[in-house]
Write a protein that holds these residues in place. Structure first.
Motif, PDB file in Angstrom:
ATOM      1  N   UNK A  21       0.825  -1.211   0.000  1.00 49.83           N
ATOM      2  CA  UNK A  21       0.000   0.000   0.000  1.00 49.83           C
ATOM      3  C   UNK A  21       0.860   1.263   0.000  1.00 49.83           C
ATOM      4  N   UNK A  22       1.973   1.220   0.717  1.00 50.18           N
ATOM      5  CA  UNK A  22       2.829   2.400   0.875  1.00 50.18           C
ATOM      6  C   UNK A  22       3.968   2.448  -0.147  1.00 50.18           C
ATOM      7  N   UNK A  23       4.024   1.497  -1.060  1.00 48.54           N
ATOM      8  CA  UNK A  23       5.101   1.438  -2.054  1.00 48.54           C
ATOM      9  C   UNK A  23       5.002   2.595  -3.047  1.00 48.54           C
ATOM     10  N   UNK A  24       6.140   3.035  -3.560  1.00 46.45           N
ATOM     11  CA  UNK A  24       6.155   4.128  -4.529  1.00 46.45           C
ATOM     12  C   UNK A  24       5.462   3.713  -5.826  1.00 46.45           C
ATOM     13  N   UNK A  25       5.008   4.712  -6.564  1.00 47.66           N
ATOM     14  CA  UNK A  25       4.353   4.452  -7.846  1.00 47.66           C
ATOM     15  C   UNK A  25       5.293   3.713  -8.795  1.00 47.66           C
ATOM     16  N   UNK A  28       5.728   0.050  -7.697  1.00 49.01           N
ATOM     17  CA  UNK A  28       4.475  -0.683  -7.882  1.00 49.01           C
ATOM     18  C   UNK A  28       4.283  -1.055  -9.347  1.00 49.01           C
ATOM     19  N   UNK A  29       4.533  -0.111 -10.257  1.00 45.71           N
ATOM     20  CA  UNK A  29       4.343  -0.365 -11.685  1.00 45.71           C
ATOM     21  C   UNK A  29       5.364  -1.371 -12.225  1.00 45.71           C
ATOM     22  N   UNK A  30       6.621  -1.232 -11.812  1.00 52.12           N
ATOM     23  CA  UNK A  30       7.647  -2.169 -12.289  1.00 52.12           C
ATOM     24  C   UNK A  30       7.324  -3.590 -11.847  1.00 52.12           C
ATOM     25  N   UNK A  31       6.978  -3.750 -10.586  1.00 50.10           N
ATOM     26  CA  UNK A  31       6.707  -5.091 -10.059  1.00 50.10           C
ATOM     27  C   UNK A  31       5.453  -5.687 -10.686  1.00 50.10           C
ATOM     28  N   UNK A  32       4.458  -4.840 -10.938  1.00 47.42           N
ATOM     29  CA  UNK A  32       3.236  -5.331 -11.576  1.00 47.42           C
ATOM     30  C   UNK A  32       3.491  -5.698 -13.034  1.00 47.42           C
ATOM     31  N   UNK A  33       4.291  -4.886 -13.730  1.00 49.09           N
ATOM     32  CA  UNK A  33       4.617  -5.178 -15.136  1.00 49.09           C
ATOM     33  C   UNK A  33       5.311  -6.533 -15.256  1.00 49.09           C
ATOM     34  N   UNK A  34       6.302  -6.760 -14.421  1.00 46.39           N
ATOM     35  CA  UNK A  34       7.041  -8.013 -14.496  1.00 46.39           C
ATOM     36  C   UNK A  34       6.168  -9.206 -14.119  1.00 46.39           C
ATOM     37  N   UNK A  35       5.280  -9.015 -13.149  1.00 51.07           N
ATOM     38  CA  UNK A  35       4.381 -10.108 -12.759  1.00 51.07           C
ATOM     39  C   UNK A  35       3.466 -10.485 -13.924  1.00 51.07           C
ATOM     40  N   UNK A  94      -0.781   2.796  10.140  1.00 56.06           N
ATOM     41  CA  UNK A  94      -0.539   4.221   9.848  1.00 56.06           C
ATOM     42  C   UNK A  94      -0.428   4.488   8.346  1.00 56.06           C
ATOM     43  N   UNK A  95      -1.186   5.454   7.872  1.00 59.22           N
ATOM     44  CA  UNK A  95      -1.134   5.827   6.462  1.00 59.22           C
ATOM     45  C   UNK A  95      -1.974   4.972   5.546  1.00 59.22           C
ATOM     46  N   UNK A  96      -2.616   3.941   6.072  1.00 54.60           N
ATOM     47  CA  UNK A  96      -3.432   3.038   5.240  1.00 54.60           C
ATOM     48  C   UNK A  96      -4.844   3.588   5.106  1.00 54.60           C
ATOM     49  N   UNK A  97      -5.254   3.887   3.889  1.00 51.25           N
ATOM     50  CA  UNK A  97      -6.594   4.406   3.613  1.00 51.25           C
ATOM     51  C   UNK A  97      -7.205   3.648   2.444  1.00 51.25           C
ATOM     52  N   UNK A  98      -8.535   3.739   2.319  1.00 51.74           N
ATOM     53  CA  UNK A  98      -9.191   3.098   1.187  1.00 51.74           C
ATOM     54  C   UNK A  98      -8.805   3.765  -0.127  1.00 51.74           C
ATOM     55  N   UNK A  99      -8.532   5.082  -0.078  1.00 51.30           N
ATOM     56  CA  UNK A  99      -8.031   5.748  -1.280  1.00 51.30           C
ATOM     57  C   UNK A  99      -6.712   5.161  -1.727  1.00 51.30           C
ATOM     58  N   UNK A 100      -5.851   4.853  -0.767  1.00 58.14           N
ATOM     59  CA  UNK A 100      -4.573   4.222  -1.084  1.00 58.14           C
ATOM     60  C   UNK A 100      -4.755   2.826  -1.656  1.00 58.14           C
ATOM     61  N   UNK A 101      -5.757   2.106  -1.139  1.00 65.84           N
ATOM     62  CA  UNK A 101      -6.044   0.763  -1.648  1.00 65.84           C
ATOM     63  C   UNK A 101      -6.433   0.826  -3.124  1.00 65.84           C
ATOM     64  N   UNK A 102      -7.364   1.724  -3.461  1.00 63.81           N
ATOM     65  CA  UNK A 102      -7.816   1.826  -4.856  1.00 63.81           C
ATOM     66  C   UNK A 102      -6.694   2.329  -5.764  1.00 63.81           C
ATOM     67  N   UNK A 107      -2.888   0.895 -10.111  1.00 65.74           N
ATOM     68  CA  UNK A 107      -1.520   0.820 -10.617  1.00 65.74           C
ATOM     69  C   UNK A 107      -1.130  -0.617 -10.961  1.00 65.74           C
ATOM     70  N   UNK A 108      -1.507  -1.547 -10.096  1.00 68.08           N
ATOM     71  CA  UNK A 108      -1.160  -2.947 -10.350  1.00 68.08           C
ATOM     72  C   UNK A 108      -1.917  -3.465 -11.575  1.00 68.08           C
ATOM     73  N   UNK A 109      -3.175  -3.088 -11.726  1.00 66.18           N
ATOM     74  CA  UNK A 109      -3.945  -3.473 -12.918  1.00 66.18           C
ATOM     75  C   UNK A 109      -3.234  -2.988 -14.176  1.00 66.18           C
ATOM     76  N   UNK A 110      -2.841  -1.716 -14.188  1.00 66.03           N
ATOM     77  CA  UNK A 110      -2.191  -1.149 -15.371  1.00 66.03           C
ATOM     78  C   UNK A 110      -0.858  -1.835 -15.649  1.00 66.03           C
ATOM     79  N   UNK A 111      -0.071  -2.065 -14.596  1.00 73.80           N
ATOM     80  CA  UNK A 111       1.217  -2.731 -14.773  1.00 73.80           C
ATOM     81  C   UNK A 111       1.070  -4.152 -15.260  1.00 73.80           C
TER      82      UNK A 111
END
Length: 270
Positions: A21-25, A28-35, A94-102, A107-111
């Motif tokens: 959830x707290x990972x940088x954009x 997140x995109x690199x890891x999702x792309x490779x997955x 701390x810092x976890x919100x539903x906005x962050x979840x979405x 980002x993971x969907x796009x990657x």
């Protein structure tokens, strides 16, 4: 193969959800792309094995190698973050919100889609010698899969949509069980065995996985499948994503969290 007890691996699930959830954009995109790319290669491999041997069970037995590789390398699938990331919000990290979840899910969907689409293009080139001839047997099979799992559902109307959705639910019940199974052991062999079993079940049973379909259906369109982009989106990808969300979060994330992390009070002895 050291076994991690449920109370400990569920804590790992919440920790993993917070980390993602707290990972940088960028990360997140690199890891999702490779997955998405690795899982697409595994799907191409499994279809190739099934066509060449005439035995779909062999393809299902071998497909989990891609899933295992991508998770051992710390890459992220949409199906996994559907299950893990909301737990950080439920646990009030701390810092976890539903906005962050979405944001994470988007980002993971796009990657994942970009990675799977890259491999779809690569494999379409291979199956057609750079689009210079008709698809080979594997390419034809992928085209037929796309037809059967789009217009095939559409032919049954609402019943087809319900079937598609339930296959999506069952898929991520199994796939997210595989994600969690990787946390049940501290050894590579233990993680691999734990992940192998539920992933094999989902693939052989023909359940609907949103990221595998990000490869199968775009490549199917490129290989002459008789369905359209809208057929793919409406009669597969969108209902599959929703089914994957419900299956992973309901049958894996929330159940394990509620019974092993936020356990109910013990009954008093009478």
């Amino acid at each position: 193969m050291a076994y991690v007890v449920p109370t400990e691996f569920v804590t790992k699930m919440v920790d993993a959800g917070e980390s993602k959830l707290l990972m940088s954009t960028r990360d997140t995109l690199i890891r999702a792309y490779m997955a998405g790319a690795i899982l697409a290669l595994a799907a191409a491999f499994a279809v190739t094995v099934s066509v060449n041997t005439g035995n779909p069970l062999i393809g299902a037995l071998l497909f989990p190698v891609g899933f295992i590789m991508l998770y051992l390398m710390g890459f992220d699938l949409l199906t996994g973050v559907f299950t893990l990331v909301p737990l950080a919000v439920l646990d009030k990290r701390p810092g976890a919100t539903w906005g962050g979840v979405f944001r994470n899910w988007t980002l993971v969907f796009l990657g994942n889609f970009a990675g799977a689409l890259t491999v779809a293009v690569f494999m379409a080139i291979i199956f057609t010698f750079g689009f210079s001839e008709a698809p080979n047997a594997v390419g034809q099979k992928i085209g037929h899969i796309g037809e059967g799992r789009t217009v095939g559902y559409a032919a049954h109307g609402a019943a087809g949509m319900l079937t598609l959705f339930i296959r999506g639910v069952l898929c991520n019940w199994m796939v997210s069980t595989g994600v969690v199974a990787a946390m049940m052991s501290t050894s590579v062999s233990g993680k691999a065995i734990g992940m192998w079993m539920p992933i094999m079940v989902f693939f052989y049973m023909g359940f609907e996985h949103s990221i595998v379909n990000m490869f199968l259906f775009p490549s199917g369109l490129m290989l002459g499948g008789q369905f359209t982009l809208m057929d793919y989106l409406i009669w597969n990808e969108i209902p599959t994503v929703l089914g994957n969300l419900v299956g992973g979060l309901t049958f894996v994330g929330l159940t394990l969290y509620s019974t092993h992390y936020k356990t109910a009070p013990k009954r008093a002895l009478s």
